[in-house]
Design a protein around this motif. Structure first.
Motif, mmCIF file in Angstrom:
data_model
loop_
_atom_site.group_PDB
_atom_site.id
_atom_site.type_symbol
_atom_site.label_atom_id
_atom_site.label_comp_id
_atom_site.label_asym_id
_atom_site.label_seq_id
_atom_site.Cartn_x
_atom_site.Cartn_y
_atom_site.Cartn_z
ATOM 1 N N ILE A 113 0.851 -1.190 0.000
ATOM 2 C CA ILE A 113 0.000 0.000 0.000
ATOM 3 C C ILE A 113 0.888 1.240 0.000
ATOM 4 O O ILE A 113 1.743 1.403 0.857
ATOM 5 C CB ILE A 113 -0.954 0.001 1.215
ATOM 6 C CG1 ILE A 113 -1.914 -1.183 1.101
ATOM 7 C CG2 ILE A 113 -1.708 1.326 1.310
ATOM 8 C CD1 ILE A 113 -2.842 -1.355 2.282
ATOM 9 N N ASN A 114 0.658 2.090 -0.983
ATOM 10 C CA ASN A 114 1.485 3.294 -1.106
ATOM 11 C C ASN A 114 0.898 4.457 -0.307
ATOM 12 O O ASN A 114 -0.119 4.309 0.385
ATOM 13 C CB ASN A 114 1.680 3.669 -2.582
ATOM 14 C CG ASN A 114 0.388 3.968 -3.275
ATOM 15 O OD1 ASN A 114 -0.585 4.404 -2.673
ATOM 16 N ND2 ASN A 114 0.352 3.731 -4.579
ATOM 17 N N GLU A 115 1.516 5.608 -0.387
ATOM 18 C CA GLU A 115 1.068 6.774 0.390
ATOM 19 C C GLU A 115 -0.346 7.223 0.064
ATOM 20 O O GLU A 115 -1.003 7.840 0.889
ATOM 21 C CB GLU A 115 2.029 7.958 0.191
ATOM 22 C CG GLU A 115 3.141 8.016 1.202
ATOM 23 C CD GLU A 115 4.416 7.392 0.687
ATOM 24 O OE1 GLU A 115 4.838 7.776 -0.411
ATOM 25 O OE2 GLU A 115 4.961 6.533 1.371
ATOM 26 N N THR A 116 -0.809 6.958 -1.138
ATOM 27 C CA THR A 116 -2.162 7.357 -1.511
ATOM 28 C C THR A 116 -3.203 6.325 -1.082
ATOM 29 O O THR A 116 -4.391 6.509 -1.307
ATOM 30 C CB THR A 116 -2.273 7.584 -3.030
ATOM 31 O OG1 THR A 116 -2.025 6.342 -3.702
ATOM 32 C CG2 THR A 116 -1.328 8.655 -3.500
ATOM 33 N N GLY A 117 -2.753 5.229 -0.466
ATOM 34 C CA GLY A 117 -3.673 4.203 0.004
ATOM 35 C C GLY A 117 -4.025 3.152 -1.028
ATOM 36 O O GLY A 117 -4.862 2.290 -0.790
ATOM 37 N N GLU A 118 -3.370 3.195 -2.181
ATOM 38 C CA GLU A 118 -3.643 2.220 -3.234
ATOM 39 C C GLU A 118 -2.822 0.960 -3.016
ATOM 40 O O GLU A 118 -1.661 1.024 -2.638
ATOM 41 C CB GLU A 118 -3.293 2.802 -4.606
ATOM 42 C CG GLU A 118 -4.131 3.981 -4.997
ATOM 43 C CD GLU A 118 -3.655 4.590 -6.302
ATOM 44 O OE1 GLU A 118 -2.988 3.892 -7.095
ATOM 45 O OE2 GLU A 118 -3.937 5.764 -6.531
ATOM 46 N N ARG A 119 -3.457 -0.176 -3.272
ATOM 47 C CA ARG A 119 -2.739 -1.453 -3.222
ATOM 48 C C ARG A 119 -1.953 -1.625 -4.504
ATOM 49 O O ARG A 119 -2.482 -1.466 -5.591
ATOM 50 C CB ARG A 119 -3.713 -2.620 -3.124
ATOM 51 C CG ARG A 119 -4.054 -3.015 -1.753
ATOM 52 C CD ARG A 119 -4.748 -4.361 -1.795
ATOM 53 N NE ARG A 119 -5.386 -4.614 -0.527
ATOM 54 C CZ ARG A 119 -5.879 -5.767 -0.190
ATOM 55 N NH1 ARG A 119 -5.834 -6.779 -1.024
ATOM 56 N NH2 ARG A 119 -6.429 -5.932 0.974
ATOM 57 N N GLU A 120 -0.700 -1.984 -4.356
ATOM 58 C CA GLU A 120 0.138 -2.171 -5.535
ATOM 59 C C GLU A 120 0.214 -3.638 -5.941
ATOM 60 O O GLU A 120 0.764 -3.954 -6.979
ATOM 61 C CB GLU A 120 1.529 -1.608 -5.262
ATOM 62 C CG GLU A 120 1.501 -0.099 -5.047
ATOM 63 C CD GLU A 120 2.847 0.495 -4.702
ATOM 64 O OE1 GLU A 120 3.790 -0.264 -4.395
ATOM 65 O OE2 GLU A 120 2.952 1.724 -4.734
ATOM 66 N N ARG A 121 -0.331 -4.530 -5.113
ATOM 67 C CA ARG A 121 -0.292 -5.951 -5.449
ATOM 68 C C ARG A 121 -1.416 -6.687 -4.753
ATOM 69 O O ARG A 121 -1.927 -6.235 -3.742
ATOM 70 C CB ARG A 121 1.051 -6.552 -5.077
ATOM 71 C CG ARG A 121 1.372 -6.477 -3.593
ATOM 72 C CD ARG A 121 2.814 -6.837 -3.250
ATOM 73 N NE ARG A 121 3.173 -8.198 -3.501
ATOM 74 C CZ ARG A 121 3.093 -9.169 -2.610
ATOM 75 N NH1 ARG A 121 2.663 -8.941 -1.405
ATOM 76 N NH2 ARG A 121 3.461 -10.393 -2.930
ATOM 77 N N GLU A 122 -1.792 -7.810 -5.304
ATOM 78 C CA GLU A 122 -2.768 -8.697 -4.679
ATOM 79 C C GLU A 122 -2.006 -9.760 -3.902
ATOM 80 O O GLU A 122 -0.918 -10.182 -4.298
ATOM 81 C CB GLU A 122 -3.652 -9.358 -5.731
ATOM 82 C CG GLU A 122 -4.603 -8.390 -6.399
ATOM 83 C CD GLU A 122 -5.585 -7.775 -5.413
ATOM 84 O OE1 GLU A 122 -6.130 -8.515 -4.562
ATOM 85 O OE2 GLU A 122 -5.804 -6.562 -5.490
ATOM 86 N N VAL A 123 -2.574 -10.180 -2.806
ATOM 87 C CA VAL A 123 -1.916 -11.143 -1.937
ATOM 88 C C VAL A 123 -2.875 -12.306 -1.695
ATOM 89 O O VAL A 123 -4.037 -12.093 -1.357
ATOM 90 C CB VAL A 123 -1.541 -10.482 -0.584
ATOM 91 C CG1 VAL A 123 -0.838 -11.462 0.320
ATOM 92 C CG2 VAL A 123 -0.680 -9.254 -0.807
ATOM 93 N N SER A 124 -2.381 -13.530 -1.858
ATOM 94 C CA SER A 124 -3.226 -14.701 -1.632
ATOM 95 C C SER A 124 -3.384 -14.967 -0.136
ATOM 96 O O SER A 124 -2.597 -14.486 0.683
ATOM 97 C CB SER A 124 -2.609 -15.930 -2.309
ATOM 98 O OG SER A 124 -1.435 -16.325 -1.608
ATOM 99 N N ILE A 125 -4.393 -15.743 0.201
ATOM 100 C CA ILE A 125 -4.621 -16.118 1.594
ATOM 101 C C ILE A 125 -3.419 -16.909 2.126
ATOM 102 O O ILE A 125 -2.979 -16.692 3.256
ATOM 103 C CB ILE A 125 -5.917 -16.949 1.731
ATOM 104 C CG1 ILE A 125 -7.134 -16.100 1.386
ATOM 105 C CG2 ILE A 125 -6.052 -17.540 3.130
ATOM 106 C CD1 ILE A 125 -7.370 -14.942 2.325
ATOM 107 N N LEU A 126 -2.869 -17.793 1.316
ATOM 108 C CA LEU A 126 -1.712 -18.571 1.754
ATOM 109 C C LEU A 126 -0.510 -17.671 2.028
ATOM 110 O O LEU A 126 0.161 -17.807 3.054
ATOM 111 C CB LEU A 126 -1.353 -19.628 0.708
ATOM 112 C CG LEU A 126 -0.147 -20.500 1.038
ATOM 113 C CD1 LEU A 126 -0.334 -21.227 2.371
ATOM 114 C CD2 LEU A 126 0.115 -21.484 -0.072
#
Length: 69
Positions: A16-29
């Motif tokens: 998560i960058n300074e603007t609050g945007e996610r830069e990647r998806e993360v799996s549950i595992l």
């Protein structure tokens, strides 16, 4: 570990960058392995769910609960 430190660690996981945007998806595992490694929490099979690990706020609550146990 206080909530602010927990949030900082989770932001790093999600990228998560300074603007609050996610830069990647993360799996549950990947999230489960991260929680075990960073927070020294041993997860059970029933802990590994989207309800516990599937979102920023859910994850914060889950980590706080597990660290109290």
């Amino acid at each position: 570990m206080d909530v602010k430190k927990i949030k900082t660690c989770i932001k790093e996981l999600y990228g998560i960058n300074e603007t609050g945007e996610r830069e990647r998806e993360v799996s549950i595992l990947e999230t489960a392995l991260f929680v075990e490694d960073v927070f020294d929490i041993t997860l059970t099979d029933s802990d590994i769910s989207t309800e516990n690990l599937g979102g920023f706020n859910n994850l914060i609550s889950f980590i706080q609960k597990k660290r109290r146990d």
